[in-house]
Design a protein around this motif. Structure first.
Motif, PDB file in Angstrom:
ATOM      1  N   LYS A 171     -48.926 -23.603  -0.713  1.00  0.00           N
ATOM      2  CA  LYS A 171     -49.657 -22.459  -1.260  1.00  0.00           C
ATOM      3  C   LYS A 171     -49.536 -21.286  -0.291  1.00  0.00           C
ATOM      4  CE  LYS A 171     -54.268 -21.157  -2.921  1.00  0.00           C
ATOM      5  NZ  LYS A 171     -55.672 -21.611  -3.098  1.00  0.00           N
ATOM      6  N   GLU A 172     -49.170 -20.115  -0.841  1.00  0.00           N
ATOM      7  CA  GLU A 172     -48.977 -18.938   0.000  1.00  0.00           C
ATOM      8  C   GLU A 172     -50.295 -18.543   0.671  1.00  0.00           C
ATOM      9  OE1 GLU A 172     -46.953 -14.481  -0.140  1.00  0.00           O
ATOM     10  OE2 GLU A 172     -47.069 -15.703  -1.976  1.00  0.00           O
ATOM     11  N   VAL A 173     -50.205 -18.195   1.973  1.00  0.00           N
ATOM     12  CA  VAL A 173     -51.381 -17.802   2.744  1.00  0.00           C
ATOM     13  C   VAL A 173     -51.120 -16.452   3.412  1.00  0.00           C
ATOM     14  CG1 VAL A 173     -52.148 -20.163   3.169  1.00  0.00           C
ATOM     15  CG2 VAL A 173     -50.545 -19.088   4.760  1.00  0.00           C
ATOM     16  N   LYS A 174     -52.182 -15.743   3.760  1.00  0.00           N
ATOM     17  CA  LYS A 174     -52.065 -14.428   4.388  1.00  0.00           C
ATOM     18  C   LYS A 174     -52.268 -14.490   5.908  1.00  0.00           C
ATOM     19  CE  LYS A 174     -51.424 -12.517   0.418  1.00  0.00           C
ATOM     20  NZ  LYS A 174     -50.048 -12.057   0.066  1.00  0.00           N
ATOM     21  N   ARG A 175     -52.586 -15.640   6.398  1.00  0.00           N
ATOM     22  CA  ARG A 175     -52.863 -15.794   7.830  1.00  0.00           C
ATOM     23  C   ARG A 175     -51.559 -15.899   8.632  1.00  0.00           C
ATOM     24  NH1 ARG A 175     -51.309 -20.857   8.425  1.00  0.00           N
ATOM     25  NH2 ARG A 175     -51.820 -22.449   6.866  1.00  0.00           N
ATOM     26  N   LYS A 176     -51.726 -16.089   9.946  1.00  0.00           N
ATOM     27  CA  LYS A 176     -50.576 -16.286  10.828  1.00  0.00           C
ATOM     28  C   LYS A 176     -49.959 -17.664  10.601  1.00  0.00           C
ATOM     29  CE  LYS A 176     -52.364 -13.356  14.564  1.00  0.00           C
ATOM     30  NZ  LYS A 176     -52.781 -13.343  15.997  1.00  0.00           N
ATOM     31  N   CYS A 177     -48.678 -17.751  10.835  1.00  0.00           N
ATOM     32  CA  CYS A 177     -47.953 -19.017  10.638  1.00  0.00           C
ATOM     33  C   CYS A 177     -48.367 -20.056  11.676  1.00  0.00           C
ATOM     34  CB  CYS A 177     -46.451 -18.749  10.736  1.00  0.00           C
ATOM     35  SG  CYS A 177     -45.447 -20.238  10.681  1.00  0.00           S
ATOM     36  N   LYS A 178     -48.567 -21.283  11.204  1.00  0.00           N
ATOM     37  CA  LYS A 178     -48.854 -22.404  12.090  1.00  0.00           C
ATOM     38  C   LYS A 178     -47.611 -23.298  12.187  1.00  0.00           C
ATOM     39  CE  LYS A 178     -53.803 -22.544  10.980  1.00  0.00           C
ATOM     40  NZ  LYS A 178     -54.906 -23.395  10.455  1.00  0.00           N
TER      41      LYS A 178
END
Length: 436
Positions: free
Chosen positions: A152-159
């Motif tokens: 699912k697309e997220v707007k946060r920084k990549c983990k």
């Protein structure tokens, strides 16, 4: 028939066998007489061809045929007479094969080694004692959730365990190189798909961000021109996706065959499966220790014929695995060298001989209850266990295989009962992760 036995070296034997002339000559004469009744030769009526004519035309071939049959037959009579057990097929060498003279030939072969299982009490076994805890069950449920997770697309920084879609351009000394550019490239982080160092600057970036990765191509990189070269990748992050784990609810339970969606029933089934896999892993763990201890204390001289036979079996298994991976296409597969399988083949032959001796000296017989238990365990992993059980019991080859496994396990149990066993408490994940 006269027989003399010679030990050449190690397990090699030579039998020199002499067959009386009259035995061979009478068989040749009888075979020629039979041919005279059936052969059609110009100038003679069917069935009226003189034996002398048949002998002139077919005598040599018939004698070779009779001699070949005599070698096979007399060899087996000789090894029974001399109480010898060959460990492979013999090589025959003809010494004398002339009308009116005794037939003399040599059979060269290997025998099985004398096997004595020693120092069983010196075998040290660490037997793990493991309990499946509620925390272990929770960890397993989390694993099952991850297996059915969706991106699912997220707007946060990549983990470090996210998935990203990136554009990148690679350069060496400021110049782009072939194969170093891509657009909308989908990369699951942490899977080591890219050159070491490529993923590092992406962690912490957001969609729309640009980062630079300084990397060095490995010396064993597949592209010759890039081996050991330092490069720079300009990376644009187009999208960041995180794993969305499903809830442990009725729908989730149904995914695993729990028709009424009862989550507690799912927990019970998962724990049962964990217990089954744990027991199989513990059994394999202990068996491996017993076998390694047995081998360490009992070095054997091995017949080359048996090792070669095992090498061929391992080579064929490797070929079949490769065939499955390549969709059945093995036409261009080169012959795999024997050295690849030598060590494993020798180990398997040694194990077979040593366990065979344990079975013999302990007078072990197949335990039908153990066979049934093995079949039930194998069947329990299938959707319809009873169907699998019935299939086993109507297939003689599969039943023989399972009986052999049962006998082997019985032999291991005997060795384990005499070995130096120490119980050690272990955690579930420690045992299962080690096995993996």
């Amino acid at each position: 028939m006269q027989v003399s036995v010679e030990t050449t070296q190690g397990l090699e034997r030579r039998l020199t066998i002499t067959v009386p002339a009259e035995s061979i000559d009478s068989q040749v004469k009888s075979r020629l007489q039979q041919l005279a009744k059936t052969q059609r030769i110009n100038g003679f009526r069917p069935g009226k061809v003189p034996v002398s004519v048949i002998k002139k035309r077919y005598g040599q071939a018939v004698r070779q045929e009779i001699a070949g049959e005599a070698m096979q037959r007399n060899f087996y009579e000789a090894i029974v007479q001399e109480k010898i057990t060959p460990a492979g097929m013999p090589n025959f060498e003809m010494k004398t094969d002339v009308d009116g003279q005794d037939l003399e030939f040599v059979a060269a072969f290997e025998v099985y080694p004398e096997v004595e299982v020693k120092d069983v009490e010196k075998i040290e076994v660490e037997k793990p004692v493991v309990e499946i805890t509620d925390a272990d069950l929770e960890t397993m449920m989390e694993t099952l959730r991850k297996q059915h997770a969706t991106w699912k697309e997220v707007k946060r920084k990549c983990k470090k365990d996210d998935r990203v879609t990136v554009d990148f351009v690679g350069t060496i000394d400021g110049e782009e190189f072939e194969g170093g550019k891509a657009e909308n490239f989908e990369l699951e982080m942490g899977k080591d798909r890219m050159i070491p160092g490529f993923e590092k600057p992406i962690v912490g970036a957001k969609a729309g961000g640009e980062v630079v990765a300084d990397v060095t191509f490995p010396e064993d990189y597949h592209a010759e021109a890039l081996k050991g070269k330092e490069a720079q990748f300009k990376i644009t992050v187009n999208k960041v996706e995180g794993l969305s784990l499903p809830k442990v609810d009725e729908e989730f339970a149904k995914l695993f065959g729990v028709e009424d969606g009862d989550v507690e029933a799912l927990n019970t089934e998962v724990r049962k499966n964990m217990q089954r896999e744990l027991e199989q892993t513990l059994k394999a763990n202990v068996k491996e220790q017993v076998i390694e201890g047995l081998l360490a204390n009992n070095e054997l001289e091995l017949p080359k014929a048996l090792v070669d036979q095992e090498i061929n079996a391992l080579r064929e298994q490797a070929k079949q695995r490769f065939s499955q991976q390549q969709g059945g296409n093995v036409d261009n597969l080169p012959e795999l060298p024997a050295d690849l399988f030598q060590e494993n083949a020798r180990k398997r032959v040694s194990i077979g001989l040593l366990l065979g001796e344990v079975i013999k000296t302990e007078e072990l017989k197949v335990d039908s209850a153990k066979v049934d238990a093995l079949i039930e365990t194998a069947a329990s992993a299938y959707e319809d266990p009873q169907e699998v059980i019935e299939y086993y019991k109507t297939n003689d080859e599969l039943m023989q295989q399972m009986q052999n496994v049962a006998l082997e396990e019985q032999a291991v149990e005997v060795l384990l009962s005499k070995a130096n066993v120490k119980e050690v408490t272990k955690a579930f994940d420690e045992i299962m992760n080690k096995q993996a």
